[in-house]
Design a protein around this motif. Structure first.
Motif, PDB file in Angstrom:
ATOM      1  N   ASP A  37     -54.970  -9.748 -36.097  1.00 20.30           N
ATOM      2  CA  ASP A  37     -54.719 -10.924 -36.947  1.00 20.30           C
ATOM      3  C   ASP A  37     -56.025 -11.570 -37.399  1.00 20.30           C
ATOM      4  N   SER A  38     -56.993 -11.666 -36.506  1.00 25.84           N
ATOM      5  CA  SER A  38     -58.248 -12.314 -36.895  1.00 25.84           C
ATOM      6  C   SER A  38     -59.006 -11.471 -37.910  1.00 25.84           C
ATOM      7  N   VAL A  39     -58.926 -10.155 -37.808  1.00 28.84           N
ATOM      8  CA  VAL A  39     -59.593  -9.266 -38.754  1.00 28.84           C
ATOM      9  C   VAL A  39     -58.910  -9.313 -40.123  1.00 28.84           C
ATOM     10  N   LYS A  41     -56.966 -11.760 -41.386  1.00 31.11           N
ATOM     11  CA  LYS A  41     -56.736 -13.107 -41.925  1.00 31.11           C
ATOM     12  C   LYS A  41     -57.343 -13.288 -43.311  1.00 31.11           C
ATOM     13  N   LYS A  42     -58.555 -12.744 -43.523  1.00 31.17           N
ATOM     14  CA  LYS A  42     -59.228 -12.943 -44.801  1.00 31.17           C
ATOM     15  C   LYS A  42     -58.512 -12.266 -45.973  1.00 31.17           C
ATOM     16  N   TYR A  43     -57.619 -11.328 -45.670  1.00 35.58           N
ATOM     17  CA  TYR A  43     -56.856 -10.663 -46.718  1.00 35.58           C
ATOM     18  C   TYR A  43     -55.455 -11.255 -46.868  1.00 35.58           C
ATOM     19  N   GLY A  44     -55.157 -12.285 -46.105  1.00 35.56           N
ATOM     20  CA  GLY A  44     -53.853 -12.929 -46.192  1.00 35.56           C
ATOM     21  C   GLY A  44     -52.726 -12.092 -45.623  1.00 35.56           C
ATOM     22  N   ASP A  46     -50.784 -10.752 -42.173  1.00 34.34           N
ATOM     23  CA  ASP A  46     -50.621 -10.967 -40.745  1.00 34.34           C
ATOM     24  C   ASP A  46     -50.088  -9.684 -40.104  1.00 34.34           C
ATOM     25  N   LYS A 117     -57.075  -0.669 -46.782  1.00 38.95           N
ATOM     26  CA  LYS A 117     -57.961  -1.720 -46.266  1.00 38.95           C
ATOM     27  C   LYS A 117     -57.592  -2.066 -44.827  1.00 38.95           C
ATOM     28  N   LEU A 121     -60.008  -1.762 -41.581  1.00 38.57           N
ATOM     29  CA  LEU A 121     -60.341  -2.934 -40.764  1.00 38.57           C
ATOM     30  C   LEU A 121     -59.844  -2.802 -39.328  1.00 38.57           C
TER      31      LEU A 121
END
Length: 154
Positions: A37-39, A41-44, A46, A117, A121
């Protein structure tokens, strides 16, 4: 209950939570989800969306019911996630030709890009999680988990 398993079970007087296999299964899963989730997050994205997208990449044109089983989620929850992904342009849905009650789902080009992606990630998280283990140890762990699953599914 057989004595050979007693040290692993919470019903014994000398129970130690650290010896309970399901404690570790839930701890590992929870930590994995937090890291993913933290990785993402920047792509919106979950973990719920990720799971559906990855499932679709492995089984194109899956039904919502198939996806629900694959990601171990209630049908209503899976349906909501699928329609969120559809609103985001990551998936398309269509009625099955043989049975109009069945909704099939497929990745769009944008969904395939997002899945790529996600895989890039999350591969970092997976590599981190397997640090110190050999491929053979990972295979044996998978075999053991599969056996436990099959035992529970009987």
């Amino acid at each position: 209950m057989s004595k050979k398993y007693s040290k692993f079970l919470p019903s014994t007087d000398d129970f130690n939570l650290e010896n309970f296999p399901f404690y570790w299964i839930t701890q590992v899963h929870s930590q994995y989800v937090q890291n993913v989730d933290s990785v993402l997050k920047k792509y919106g994205v979950d973990n719920s969306r990720r799971r559906i997208l990855i499932a679709l990449a492995s089984k194109p044109d899956a039904s919502v019911s198939d996806l629900s089983e694959m990601v171990v989620s209630k049908m209503s929850t899976t349906t909501k996630i699928v329609y969120r992904l559809k609103d985001e342009g990551l998936v398309e849905t269509y009625s099955c030709e043989d049975d109009a009650r069945i909704t099939r789902v497929l990745l769009t080009a944008k969904g395939k890009e997002m899945t790529d992606k996600i895989n890039d990630l999350t591969s970092v998280v997976l590599e981190q999680s397997f640090d110190g283990l050999t491929p053979l140890q990972i295979e044996k762990m998978i075999d053991s988990l599969r056996q436990i699953f099959n035992n529970l599914a009987r």
